[in-house]
Design an enzyme around this catalytic site. Structure first.
Site, PDB file in Angstrom:
ATOM      1  N   GLU A 118      -9.767  -2.082   4.692  1.00  0.00           N
ATOM      2  CA  GLU A 118     -10.560  -1.764   5.871  1.00  0.00           C
ATOM      3  C   GLU A 118     -11.834  -2.619   5.897  1.00  0.00           C
ATOM      4  O   GLU A 118     -12.175  -3.252   4.889  1.00  0.00           O
ATOM      5  CB  GLU A 118     -10.910  -0.273   5.842  1.00  0.00           C
ATOM      6  CG  GLU A 118      -9.685   0.650   5.814  1.00  0.00           C
ATOM      7  CD  GLU A 118      -8.908   0.687   7.130  1.00  0.00           C
ATOM      8  OE1 GLU A 118      -8.780  -0.360   7.789  1.00  0.00           O
ATOM      9  OE2 GLU A 118      -8.420   1.768   7.494  1.00  0.00           O
ATOM     10  N   HIS A 129      -7.367  -4.963   9.474  1.00  0.00           N
ATOM     11  CA  HIS A 129      -7.005  -4.816   8.060  1.00  0.00           C
ATOM     12  C   HIS A 129      -5.685  -5.493   7.727  1.00  0.00           C
ATOM     13  O   HIS A 129      -4.798  -5.617   8.561  1.00  0.00           O
ATOM     14  CB  HIS A 129      -7.011  -3.349   7.604  1.00  0.00           C
ATOM     15  CG  HIS A 129      -5.941  -2.458   8.155  1.00  0.00           C
ATOM     16  ND1 HIS A 129      -6.173  -1.146   8.498  1.00  0.00           N
ATOM     17  CD2 HIS A 129      -4.625  -2.670   8.406  1.00  0.00           C
ATOM     18  CE1 HIS A 129      -5.047  -0.589   8.914  1.00  0.00           C
ATOM     19  NE2 HIS A 129      -4.102  -1.504   8.881  1.00  0.00           N
ATOM     20  N   ASP A 139      -7.965  -2.762  13.416  1.00  0.00           N
ATOM     21  CA  ASP A 139      -9.329  -3.067  12.962  1.00  0.00           C
ATOM     22  C   ASP A 139      -9.362  -4.323  12.079  1.00  0.00           C
ATOM     23  O   ASP A 139     -10.373  -4.610  11.449  1.00  0.00           O
ATOM     24  CB  ASP A 139      -9.944  -1.864  12.230  1.00  0.00           C
ATOM     25  CG  ASP A 139      -9.203  -1.500  10.945  1.00  0.00           C
ATOM     26  OD1 ASP A 139      -8.193  -2.180  10.629  1.00  0.00           O
ATOM     27  OD2 ASP A 139      -9.633  -0.573  10.252  1.00  0.00           O
ATOM     28  N   ASP A 177       0.823  -1.216   0.000  1.00  0.00           N
ATOM     29  CA  ASP A 177       0.000   0.000   0.000  1.00  0.00           C
ATOM     30  C   ASP A 177       0.852   1.258   0.000  1.00  0.00           C
ATOM     31  O   ASP A 177       2.073   1.209   0.223  1.00  0.00           O
ATOM     32  CB  ASP A 177      -0.969  -0.018   1.191  1.00  0.00           C
ATOM     33  CG  ASP A 177      -0.318  -0.508   2.477  1.00  0.00           C
ATOM     34  OD1 ASP A 177       0.916  -0.460   2.574  1.00  0.00           O
ATOM     35  OD2 ASP A 177      -1.056  -0.953   3.379  1.00  0.00           O
TER      36      ASP A 177
END
Ligand code: GLP
Length: 263
Positions: free
Chosen positions: A143, A138, A136, A67
């Site tokens: 997400e 990811h 979370d 990313d």
């Protein structure tokens, strides 16, 4: 999926780096999928040490990062390109031309994902994907609600991710709220996946990802669909795993792990 539990973060990091180095020795032109984040800094430091002290050779390797923040140029200290150069690429003998990240300042944002996917395909796909996990759940920046079939694309970041990552910026408000990320589908195409998880703050999400149902609410749970995943956790991160004793038994008894048990 296999889960290996190491006594502390240091030994979890060493095992992760050793698996990467051993795969590279077997296939010198490995295509790596690489991750960023605080957890990976120690892995890259260990790989740099293995390069310097044990001659681990990256000269033919290629890499693709998961990313990159949208709007950050490579020279920006908070870009993942900067992170990778600083923590790994400048410290091993990889050819920088063989290192790839999504272009955070691409002119055509919609075209950048398909372009990145094509470069990965042209390299023959990813042999070994290294992953961390966000609080979370990811992987990359996939997400909650990311399609399990998603490919590289733009993604809006959650408030949880903003909270987790913005302290890394000199001015936390400078953290972009969008990023390019490989999709869950892109990640699942890798031939082998190694995920490193350390620290007590990851214990709850790790247990959900490994032992809970596969759900797009926790993109790391999609790793249950992959045939060749190893998750390396330290005791702190493993504390909520119900199957701990079984995972330990596997590591102690499977012949594949024999060379790694004494580390
Ligand atoms: C970022 C990256 C993820 C990484 C996560 C973990 O959000 N996009 O790929 O897994 O950080 O970060 P840390 O290791 O700092 O907990």
């Amino acid at each position: 999926m296999e889960v290996i539990i190491r006594p502390d973060a240091r030994s979890a990091v060493k095992l992760t780096a050793r698996i990467i180095a051993d795969d590279l020795k077997k296939k010198p032109d490995m295509v790596f999928g690489l991750a960023t984040g605080r957890t990976m800094e120690a892995v890259y430091a260990e790989l740099a040490r293995l390069h310097k002290e044990c001659g681990v050779d990256f000269s033919l390797a290629k890499s693709f990062n998961l990313d990159e923040y949208i709007g950050l140029a490579p020279e920006n200290k908070n870009s993942y390109r900067y992170y990778m150069n600083y923590h790994l690429f400048n410290n091993v003998n990889i050819d920088l031309r063989n290192t790839h990240l999504p272009d955070g300042i691409a002119e055509d944002l919609d075209a950048e994902g398909p372009r990145y996917e094509q470069v990965i395909a042209d390299a023959g796909g990813i042999d070994l994907q290294l992953l961390g996990i966000g609080c979370d759940g990811h992987i990359g920046f996939n997400e909650p609600l990311s399609s399990l079939a998603s490919r590289t694309r733009q993604k809006a970041l959650t408030p949880e991710t903003y909270e987790q990552n913005s302290p890394l910026f000199d001015n936390p408000q400078d953290m972009p709220k969008r990023a390019f990320t490989m999709g869950v589908g892109t990640i699942l195409d890798a031939k082998r996946i190694v995920m490193l998880v350390t620290g007590p703050e990851k214990a709850e999400i790790l247990a959900k990802a490994v032992e809970g149902p596969v759900t797009s609410m926790i993109s790391a749970s999609a790793l249950q669909l992959h045939p060749r995943v190893v998750i390396i956790a330290d005791e702190d991160a493993a504390v909520k795993l119900e199957g701990k004793n079984y995972y330990r038994w596997i590591f102690q008894n499977e012949p594949e792990w024999e060379p790694y048990r004494s580390m």
